[in-house]
Write an enzyme that holds these catalytic residues in place. Structure first.
Site, PDB file in Angstrom:
ATOM      1  N   SER A 237      97.186  32.012  24.066  1.00  0.00           N
ATOM      2  CA  SER A 237      97.605  32.235  25.437  1.00  0.00           C
ATOM      3  C   SER A 237      96.514  31.745  26.357  1.00  0.00           C
ATOM      4  O   SER A 237      95.454  31.319  25.917  1.00  0.00           O
ATOM      5  CB  SER A 237      97.836  33.717  25.684  1.00  0.00           C
ATOM      6  OG  SER A 237      96.601  34.393  25.623  1.00  0.00           O
ATOM      7  N   LYS A 238      96.799  31.815  27.617  1.00  0.00           N
ATOM      8  CA  LYS A 238      95.801  31.362  28.574  1.00  0.00           C
ATOM      9  C   LYS A 238      94.510  32.151  28.432  1.00  0.00           C
ATOM     10  O   LYS A 238      93.433  31.644  28.648  1.00  0.00           O
ATOM     11  CB  LYS A 238      96.343  31.525  29.990  1.00  0.00           C
ATOM     12  CG  LYS A 238      97.385  30.485  30.302  1.00  0.00           C
ATOM     13  CD  LYS A 238      98.177  30.865  31.529  1.00  0.00           C
ATOM     14  CE  LYS A 238      99.460  30.052  31.571  1.00  0.00           C
ATOM     15  NZ  LYS A 238     100.460  30.618  32.443  1.00  0.00           N
TER      16      LYS A 238
END
Length: 470
Positions: A237-238
């Site tokens: 994920s980011k």
RNA sequence: GCUCCCUUCGUCUAGUGGUUAGGACGCUGGCCUCUCACGCCGGUAACAGGGGUUCGAGUCCCCUAGGGAGUACCA
């Protein structure tokens, strides 16, 4: 009915591999069925959306070659349309105003959790007339009973009880519409036939279907593709090291390699590993997409990248290699033809960055010998072969791969040693380390002047070593 | 917590009731060879666990465990 798919990212960051694969699947589906692929920017979150992100996403898609037929459409430009739909829902009693405070909502949630129930809005304002001039949100009146079934292309039939759902907010206090409303309206207006998206949206689907039904529209066909996990199996994920697809370009990957890697993540066609874009379009089958999340494996991507580097035209590789040489402070126009340099390294590099690093010796002198290589090959026994080579090369008429090859063979024969006894010291002398393309090509690329200079440096090194021992 | 989803070698996967459970990456042994790499030949390693159903289960059903998503006036 012509197939219409879409990719609908929210511009709150770059295009990462998960999004890229979702886009790829959606794009492939449209291409395979001769349909249209629409790009829509879901920027209703005014706080977090940025133009930089939009550009980054566009840049990533362009690099990968995922061209869109329509768009990009921006949701922020469609607020009037959303208002129209909300107004209609309101008038038909399918939506209502709500002025419940955050405090009340928080309390509701806490209490539900305490009772070990799923937190949901209790419909407090359903029957209440809220003054339109006071601050309020608008909620969708979700059916209270019955089930919603999603016949997902990937998951099969998934059912949800309406009792689990609540009256979601479709317009915020500030008047802006929310995600679940805008997607539905857009997919409807843009005549999207197949919604292929990440499976983090699976839970939203029944709500969207209910809104669609309130709008007397029939739902599109859904396909929820699984997530991609990182190398370590943790979520990509980011927040946890998700990287932009553009970082793969910087790391020296070819777009076709990344595309090929991505298409095989969660999808397969028998035992086939290598797919050209045309093959992907021909063979891709959304029904064959896996349900489980898969982990990203950089080693396999590297292998595919090497495959494509190896197979590709040297001219194109040289063209793509050039900026990576620049990153190393090398100007490829000052030295041997970059195409020849690329060709010599095509079977050796897993990435363009690696290729740049391993071919730097063609343009600049190495700073120091690699210690192990020098220790092993630049020993007293190598002095004579190197001296002979220097002599031979110095008087060599034509500096070509053929004459160079003959020169090394000649010296080996004269000294009555195997070619390795000559070629290896020579390689370390000229390259600084023990690995390089064939010795003839290596010498050819380095050129006469630099080769002789470097051989002298190696001879100095050997003499110094002899002096130290003696 | 609740709802939904998922589970074959370390990783990506094939497999749709009867297979010595196949391929690929990685790792590894060998061949080729002026080195590295390529290429070729070989090896390593998996059905999460437990119950059923069936003559027979990786394949069908149930339970458990583990993982993921959602549970926002984010998308």
């Amino acid at each position: 009915m012509t197939v219409r798919t879409r990719f609908a990212p929210s511009p709150t960051g770059f295009l990462h591999v998960g999004g890229a694969r979702t886009a790829l699947f959606s794009w492939l589906y449209a291409r395979k069925h001769g349909g249209k692929f629409v790009l829509r920017i879901e920027d209703t979150d005014l706080e977090r959306s940025t133009m930089e992100s939009v550009n980054a996403i566009l840049e990533g898609m362009t690099w990968l070659g995922l061209e869109y037929d329509e768009g990009p459409f921006y949701q922020t430009k469609r607020f009037d349309r959303y208002d129209e739909v909300i107004q209609d829902l309101l008038e038909r009693g399918l939506a209502y105003r709500c002025n419940c405070s955050h405090e009340r909502l928080d309390k509701l949630r806490d209490e539900a959790m305490k009772r070990k129930e799923k937190p949901r809005y209790d419909g407090h304002c359903r029957g209440i007339e809220v003054n339109p001039n006071e601050p309020h949100v608008i909620r969708f009146r979700n059916p209270e009973t019955g089930v919603v079934a999603v016949d997902d292309l990937i998951r099969g039939r998934v059912t949800f009880n309406n009792e689990e759902l609540d009256d979601l907010i479709i317009r915020r206090t500030d008047g802006s519409p929310t995600y679940n409303l805008t997607v539905v309206v857009d997919d409807l207006d843009m005549k999207i036939t197949h919604v292929i998206r990440g499976d983090d949206h699976l839970n939203n689907t029944p709500r969207q279907i209910n809104i669609l039904q309130a709008l007397d529209a029939s739902p599109p066909i859904y396909g929820h593709v699984p997530m991609i996990l990182g190398d370590d199996g943790a979520r990509l994920s980011k927040r946890h090291g998700a990287v932009s697809v553009m970082q793969y370009r910087e790391a020296g990957f070819l777009p076709e390699a990344l595309l090929n890697y991505l298409v095989r993540l969660g999808w397969s066609h028998g035992d086939q590993e290598v797919f050209s874009v045309d093959e992907m379009i021909e063979l891709f089958d959304i029904d064959a997409v896996n349900k489980a999340a898969s982990s990203f494996n950089t080693d396999k991507l590297l292998w595919l990248n090497q495959h494509y580097i190896k197979q590709d035209d040297a001219k194109r590789i040289a063209h793509l290699l050039s900026p990576h040489m620049g990153n190393l402070g090398i100007d490829p126009s000052q030295g041997p033809d970059l195409v020849a340099v690329a060709e010599a390294h095509q079977e050796r590099a897993r990435s363009l960055v690696e290729m740049a690093e391993m071919s730097a010796f063609c343009y600049q002198d190495y700073e120091a010998f690699e210690e192990k290589a020098a220790k092993k090959h630049l020993r007293p026994a190598a002095r004579e072969p190197l001296e002979r080579m220097r002599e031979t090369l110095d008087s060599l008429g034509e500096w070509t791969e053929e004459t160079l090859h003959a020169a090394v063979e000649q010296v080996s024969a004269d000294l009555d040693v195997k070619m390795g006894k000559v070629a290896q010291p020579l390689r370390v002398a000229v390259v600084g380390r023990a690995a390089s393309p064939g010795i003839d090509v290596t010498l050819y690329l380095v050129g006469k002047e630099a080769s002789l200079r470097r051989i002298d440096k190696a001879l100095d090194y050997i003499r110094q070593r002899e002096a130290n021992v003696g």
